[in-house]
Design a protein around this motif. Sequence first.
Motif, short mmCIF file in Angstrom:
data_model
loop_
_atom_site.label_atom_id
_atom_site.label_comp_id
_atom_site.label_asym_id
_atom_site.label_seq_id
_atom_site.Cartn_x
_atom_site.Cartn_y
_atom_site.Cartn_z
N GLN B 6 39.91 34.50 42.43
CA GLN B 6 40.66 33.91 43.48
C GLN B 6 40.89 34.45 44.71
OE1 GLN B 6 43.44 31.97 39.94
NE2 GLN B 6 43.86 31.22 42.14
N ALA B 7 40.87 33.82 45.81
CA ALA B 7 41.27 34.49 47.15
C ALA B 7 41.94 33.71 47.94
CB ALA B 7 39.79 34.94 47.64
N PRO B 8 43.14 34.07 48.61
CA PRO B 8 43.42 35.51 48.69
C PRO B 8 44.36 35.78 47.55
CG PRO B 8 44.67 34.26 50.16
CD PRO B 8 43.82 33.24 49.64
N THR B 9 44.70 36.92 47.04
CA THR B 9 45.54 37.34 46.37
C THR B 9 47.02 37.05 46.66
OG1 THR B 9 44.24 39.33 45.81
CG2 THR B 9 46.44 39.14 44.77
N SER B 10 47.31 37.01 47.81
CA SER B 10 48.75 36.62 48.30
C SER B 10 48.64 36.24 49.79
CB SER B 10 49.63 37.57 47.93
OG SER B 10 49.38 38.93 48.93
N GLN B 11 49.37 35.69 50.09
CA GLN B 11 49.32 34.95 51.49
C GLN B 11 50.66 34.61 52.17
OE1 GLN B 11 46.20 34.82 53.54
NE2 GLN B 11 47.75 34.57 55.01
N LEU B 21 42.77 27.82 49.54
CA LEU B 21 42.49 28.71 48.44
C LEU B 21 41.26 28.61 47.53
CD1 LEU B 21 46.21 28.11 46.99
CD2 LEU B 21 45.47 29.57 48.83
N CYS B 23 38.45 29.49 44.84
CA CYS B 23 38.15 29.69 43.45
C CYS B 23 36.69 29.58 43.04
CB CYS B 23 39.00 28.89 42.49
SG CYS B 23 38.83 29.01 40.77
N TYR B 89 49.51 29.95 42.58
CA TYR B 89 48.54 29.04 42.25
C TYR B 89 47.41 29.65 41.32
CZ TYR B 89 50.71 26.00 45.92
OH TYR B 89 51.55 25.37 46.65
N THR B 107 46.85 33.05 43.14
CA THR B 107 47.20 33.47 44.21
C THR B 107 48.82 33.07 44.82
OG1 THR B 107 44.86 32.77 45.16
CG2 THR B 107 46.75 32.54 46.82
N ARG B 108 49.35 34.05 45.07
CA ARG B 108 50.93 33.83 45.36
C ARG B 108 50.85 33.65 46.91
NH1 ARG B 108 55.51 35.52 43.05
NH2 ARG B 108 54.22 36.50 41.54
N LEU B 109 51.42 32.28 47.28
CA LEU B 109 51.42 31.81 48.29
C LEU B 109 52.80 31.62 48.88
CD1 LEU B 109 49.78 30.34 50.87
CD2 LEU B 109 50.07 28.31 49.67
#
Lengths: 109, 112
Positions: B6-11, B21, B23, B89, B107-109
């Motif tokens: 998954q990308a990004p890891t965080s945003q 996001l 996948c 997510y 992904t932490r958004l």
Amino acid sequence: GQNIDQPTEMTATEGAIVQINCTYQTSGFNGLFWYQQHAGEAPTFLSYNVLDGLEEKGRFSSFLSRSKGYSYLLLKELQMKDSASYLCAVRDSNYQLIWGAGTKLIIKP
Amino acid sequence: IAGITQAPTSQILAAGRRMTLRCTQDMRHNAMYWYRQDLGLGLRLIHYSNTAGTTGKGEVPDGYSVSRANTDDFPLTLASAVPSQTSVYFCATSPTGIDEQFFGPGTRLTVL
């Protein structure tokens, strides 16, 4: 509506046994899953029950009673690495997973 | 690639911005899912795809869209982000849709 209930948090001692309960009310039933989730990580699959009874996998066992809408996850010989959240999920009539909020298990030395 | 990425890891994202996001899986699983996980709530299904070329709405689809052009990729788009979309997510896959699900790292958004 659909509902999965689990205790929010439980505490147990290293080396002991703990039972995490899950009750459910869903539109249809096509199996129940247990997942483990360490803090900050993704859930990982632990067990699956579709028929009544006990499924054993090493230190972990899972039980299902469809008539009672009830399952439990039994963890034996607890280790510190078992500190995690345990998620119960039911697959409904649409084959989608309905998730409980999870039980945070704290293991003390 | 090993498993699900998954990308990004965080945003951190400003409200009103568009965000996708990503996948990607290399397991050739047919079914893919997007969940959001919020404190005190169970995982909630946003959208799913049973096979390439098909998608469906989950429990909380509003404000999100997906596409499944091929087996490996299942991007999730927020057309105009709002603070209530702040969440972690997770993308998940399943070999046939009736098996266990395998989860990506998440992904932490944060939407401000």
